[in-house]
Design an enzyme around this catalytic site. Sequence first.
Site, PDB file in Angstrom:
ATOM      1  N   GLY A 160      -1.894   6.431  -7.735  1.00  0.00           N
ATOM      2  CA  GLY A 160      -1.536   7.659  -7.039  1.00  0.00           C
ATOM      3  C   GLY A 160      -2.622   8.163  -6.094  1.00  0.00           C
ATOM      4  O   GLY A 160      -3.569   7.458  -5.777  1.00  0.00           O
ATOM      5  N   HIS A 196      -2.384   2.242   0.389  1.00  0.00           N
ATOM      6  CA  HIS A 196      -1.232   2.096  -0.508  1.00  0.00           C
ATOM      7  C   HIS A 196       0.054   1.910   0.310  1.00  0.00           C
ATOM      8  O   HIS A 196       0.910   1.091  -0.028  1.00  0.00           O
ATOM      9  CB  HIS A 196      -1.054   3.360  -1.358  1.00  0.00           C
ATOM     10  CG  HIS A 196      -2.180   3.663  -2.291  1.00  0.00           C
ATOM     11  ND1 HIS A 196      -3.030   4.733  -2.103  1.00  0.00           N
ATOM     12  CD2 HIS A 196      -2.598   3.061  -3.431  1.00  0.00           C
ATOM     13  CE1 HIS A 196      -3.901   4.787  -3.092  1.00  0.00           C
ATOM     14  NE2 HIS A 196      -3.679   3.775  -3.908  1.00  0.00           N
ATOM     15  N   SER A 252      -8.888   6.320  -2.852  1.00  0.00           N
ATOM     16  CA  SER A 252      -8.641   7.652  -3.419  1.00  0.00           C
ATOM     17  C   SER A 252      -9.971   8.307  -3.765  1.00  0.00           C
ATOM     18  O   SER A 252     -10.111   9.529  -3.714  1.00  0.00           O
ATOM     19  CB  SER A 252      -7.773   7.547  -4.671  1.00  0.00           C
ATOM     20  OG  SER A 252      -6.590   6.827  -4.379  1.00  0.00           O
TER      21      SER A 252
HETATM   22  P1  AMP Z   1      -5.250   2.175  -6.761  1.00  0.00           P
HETATM   23  O1  AMP Z   1      -4.301   3.325  -6.650  1.00  0.00           O
HETATM   24  O2  AMP Z   1      -6.633   2.479  -6.306  1.00  0.00           O
HETATM   25  O3  AMP Z   1      -5.191   1.513  -8.125  1.00  0.00           O
HETATM   26  O4  AMP Z   1      -4.721   1.077  -5.746  1.00  0.00           O
HETATM   27  C1  AMP Z   1      -3.398   0.589  -5.817  1.00  0.00           C
HETATM   28  C2  AMP Z   1      -3.279  -0.614  -4.928  1.00  0.00           C
HETATM   29  O5  AMP Z   1      -3.576  -0.242  -3.580  1.00  0.00           O
HETATM   30  C3  AMP Z   1      -4.257  -1.736  -5.309  1.00  0.00           C
HETATM   31  O6  AMP Z   1      -3.605  -2.985  -5.169  1.00  0.00           O
HETATM   32  C4  AMP Z   1      -5.346  -1.557  -4.302  1.00  0.00           C
HETATM   33  O7  AMP Z   1      -6.072  -2.746  -4.024  1.00  0.00           O
HETATM   34  C5  AMP Z   1      -4.561  -1.121  -3.081  1.00  0.00           C
HETATM   35  N1  AMP Z   1      -5.438  -0.435  -2.142  1.00  0.00           N
HETATM   36  C6  AMP Z   1      -6.293   0.591  -2.412  1.00  0.00           C
HETATM   37  N2  AMP Z   1      -7.003   0.915  -1.310  1.00  0.00           N
HETATM   38  C7  AMP Z   1      -6.599   0.067  -0.330  1.00  0.00           C
HETATM   39  C8  AMP Z   1      -6.961  -0.105   1.043  1.00  0.00           C
HETATM   40  N3  AMP Z   1      -7.879   0.662   1.633  1.00  0.00           N
HETATM   41  N4  AMP Z   1      -6.331  -1.071   1.744  1.00  0.00           N
HETATM   42  C9  AMP Z   1      -5.403  -1.865   1.160  1.00  0.00           C
HETATM   43  N5  AMP Z   1      -5.010  -1.749  -0.130  1.00  0.00           N
HETATM   44  C10 AMP Z   1      -5.602  -0.798  -0.865  1.00  0.00           C
END
Ligand code: AMP
Length: 293
Positions: A29, A35, A185
Site C-alpha cells: 500500500g 506500484h 513508500s
Molecule cells: P511494496 O508495496 O513496497 O511491497 O512494493 C510492492 C511492489 O511494487 C513490489 O514488487 C515492489 O518491487 C514494487 N515497487 C516498489 N517501488 C517500485 C518502483 N519505484 N518501481 C517499480 N516497482 C516498484
Amino acid sequence: MRVIETVDEMRAARHGWVSGSVGFVPTMGFLHAGHLSLVERARSENGAVVVSIFVNPTQFSPTEDLSLYPRDLPRDLAVLESAGVDAVFTPTVDQIYPSGFATYVVPSGVLAERLEAATRPSHFRGVATVVTKLLQIMTPHNVYFGQKDAQQVAVVRRMVADLNLPVAVRVLPIVREADRLAMSSRNKYLGPEDRAAAIVLNRALQAGAAAYERQPAGSVADILAVMARVVAAEPRAHLDYADICDPDTFAPLTELRAPALLAIAAKVGPARLIDNFLLRADGSWEKGVSVAP
Ligand code: AMP
C-alpha cells in the site's frame, strides 16, 4: 471494484473469474507510480486484475518500521479504482496469520544470506511465506513485481521454480522521481534535506556504471570503491552495502560481466533506501525510468 477483507471471500471472487487470465499485484500500500506501473501492465495483460494491500508483519524485524509504515487506504482505493482494478484484497493480519500459525517458507543459500538478508534477518522468510499464501489464495496466471526490490525478485523466482508454483513472474523496471530517486513508500520518511541527499544512491550507481564503461576489464573492487566514495561524500547518508552480484543467485562477482546487478543500500536520515542498476545479458543497462516532474 470490489474491496475484499477475508480469505474466503477472496477465493470466492477469484472463482468467479472464469474466462481470461488473472493478474495479481502484491503490495504493502501507500501506492505510488512504481506500484501503478505494475497495475497498468497487469491490466493490459489480463482479463482480471487483483491487487493486495497488506503490510506483512513477518517481513519486518522487531527493530524495523512496522508500526510507522505509511498507510492511506482511502487514497489507494481511489487510485486503484481509476486504474481499472477488479478487486483489492485488504486482509487483516489475523486473516493471513490466524492464531496457531506455524508454517513458513524459508529460502536458503547465498540468496537468502547476503545483502538485504544480511541486514534484515528473516525478511525473506516473511516475503516468501506471504507471497506463497497470496498466490495460493489468488491462483493468478501472472504475478507482477518491481525490479526496485531486486533480491525479492530473485527470491520469488527461485521459490516459484523450486516449489513448482503455477504462475508466471513478471518483473518491471524501477520507476524513479524526476531527479532519479527510486520511488518508495519509505521516501515519505525523508524531510527536505534528507530528500535532497537521497539521490546519492543513484549518483553512486551512475558512477559505478560509468567506471565500468570506462574500464570494462577493471576490477569489481575498484567500482565498489568508486560507489562508496560517492556515498561517503554525502554526510547525511550512511552506506549499508554497495555490491556487484549475479542477478539470479546473488553470488558476488569477482569480475563485472553481464548479466550483473549493481546494488546499493544506505541509510539517509530515518529511512533505509535501496536502489540498483541491472547490466543485462546483452550488455545494455537497465537503470529504470523517470517520471516527468
Ligand atoms: P511494496 O508495496 O513496497 O511491497 O512494493 C510492492 C511492489 O511494487 C513490489 O514488487 C515492489 O518491487 C514494487 N515497487 C516498489 N517501488 C517500485 C518502483 N519505484 N518501481 C517499480 N516497482 C516498484
